[in-house]
Write an enzyme that holds these catalytic residues in place. Sequence first.
Site, short mmCIF file in Angstrom:
data_model
loop_
_atom_site.label_atom_id
_atom_site.label_comp_id
_atom_site.label_asym_id
_atom_site.label_seq_id
_atom_site.Cartn_x
_atom_site.Cartn_y
_atom_site.Cartn_z
N ALA A 114 -7.99 -10.13 -3.35
CA ALA A 114 -7.43 -12.03 -3.45
C ALA A 114 -6.96 -11.71 -4.24
O ALA A 114 -6.18 -10.86 -5.36
CB ALA A 114 -9.58 -11.40 -4.40
N THR A 136 -16.97 -13.47 -6.97
CA THR A 136 -17.14 -13.60 -8.29
C THR A 136 -17.82 -14.39 -8.51
O THR A 136 -18.87 -14.48 -7.95
CB THR A 136 -15.37 -13.84 -8.35
OG1 THR A 136 -15.56 -14.40 -9.63
CG2 THR A 136 -15.38 -16.10 -8.01
N ASP A 137 -18.23 -13.49 -9.96
CA ASP A 137 -18.85 -14.70 -11.00
C ASP A 137 -18.85 -16.26 -11.28
O ASP A 137 -18.96 -17.08 -11.35
CB ASP A 137 -19.81 -13.95 -12.30
CG ASP A 137 -18.28 -13.89 -13.18
OD1 ASP A 137 -16.89 -12.89 -12.25
OD2 ASP A 137 -18.76 -14.06 -14.27
N TYR A 165 -9.71 -21.21 -9.85
CA TYR A 165 -10.00 -20.30 -8.58
C TYR A 165 -11.43 -19.60 -8.30
O TYR A 165 -11.58 -19.23 -7.30
CB TYR A 165 -9.52 -19.08 -9.48
CG TYR A 165 -10.12 -17.27 -9.68
CD1 TYR A 165 -9.36 -16.49 -8.67
CD2 TYR A 165 -10.97 -16.71 -10.01
CE1 TYR A 165 -10.31 -15.04 -8.80
CE2 TYR A 165 -11.88 -15.60 -9.72
CZ TYR A 165 -11.49 -14.31 -8.80
OH TYR A 165 -11.71 -13.88 -8.84
#
Length: 283
Positions: free
Chosen positions: A59, A100-101, A126
């Site tokens: 990532a 991801t959160d 992001y």
Amino acid sequence: MQITIIGSKGQLGQDLMTSLAAASHRLTGLTHQSIAIEDPNSFSVLDEGAPELIINTAAYNKVDLAETDLKNAFAINASGPEFLAHYCRHRNIKLLHVSTDYVFGQEADRRSPYKETDAPGPINAYGRSKLEGESLVQAICPQHFIVRTCGLYGKAGKTGNGNFVETMLRLGRERDELSVVNDQHCTPTSTRDLSTAITRLITTNQFGLYHATNGGQTTWYEFAQTIFDLTGIDVQVKPISSEEYPAAAERPRYSVLDCSKLEQVTGYSLPHWKQALATYLES
């Protein structure tokens, strides 16, 4: 199962290699020197491993830099997973993609953990790039697992690019006082525990979207204070607001994830974040 791990030298990748090997899977580990997921021309190395499952931990995770480096962020976090999804679909290979959160964040006043069925709403580049990657994997590859997690730290961070825990340990020894934000609620997660959960999940064939973090919730200030309490480092920690810590990218004020779906499918609950931190520090 024959498994290829992309990003095998990272914090999560290294712990996955250990956990999956212990479960008697046959493994191929690929680093960024071996494959660039944003470049399908580098995918021939995947054929050599003849995988039944590909796990993508690669990532672009430089959250602040992503605000201006959009091209690279979306190439790695969105186009890369898209190319992998096409590769896996055409070869009938399973794909597990780590997310991801930070796909959440628009509900600043929220105080109940997000379920997989809750609508995402990223507030930085992001997060948007990671959400696009998720969507492309879901649309292209039927045999997919998407695992959202948060604030990873693992043993590879001690020698590699670091992590929040290692950064706090270093700063705590160098300084008398630290300021840490106290209004961003989340659940930092041990890559060792996440690897155990993934090792269980991939055997279920219950494809779909999953949340996977350690238990409970905290703020970065409380997390830092607990690090120092457990290690006996004498440093004054001052809680501050996000506004007092200027950064290029806005962070979610609340991004705690509900992991009950994962627990129901795998029968495994990740330990509470305090227990996970203590285990990491003892190791």
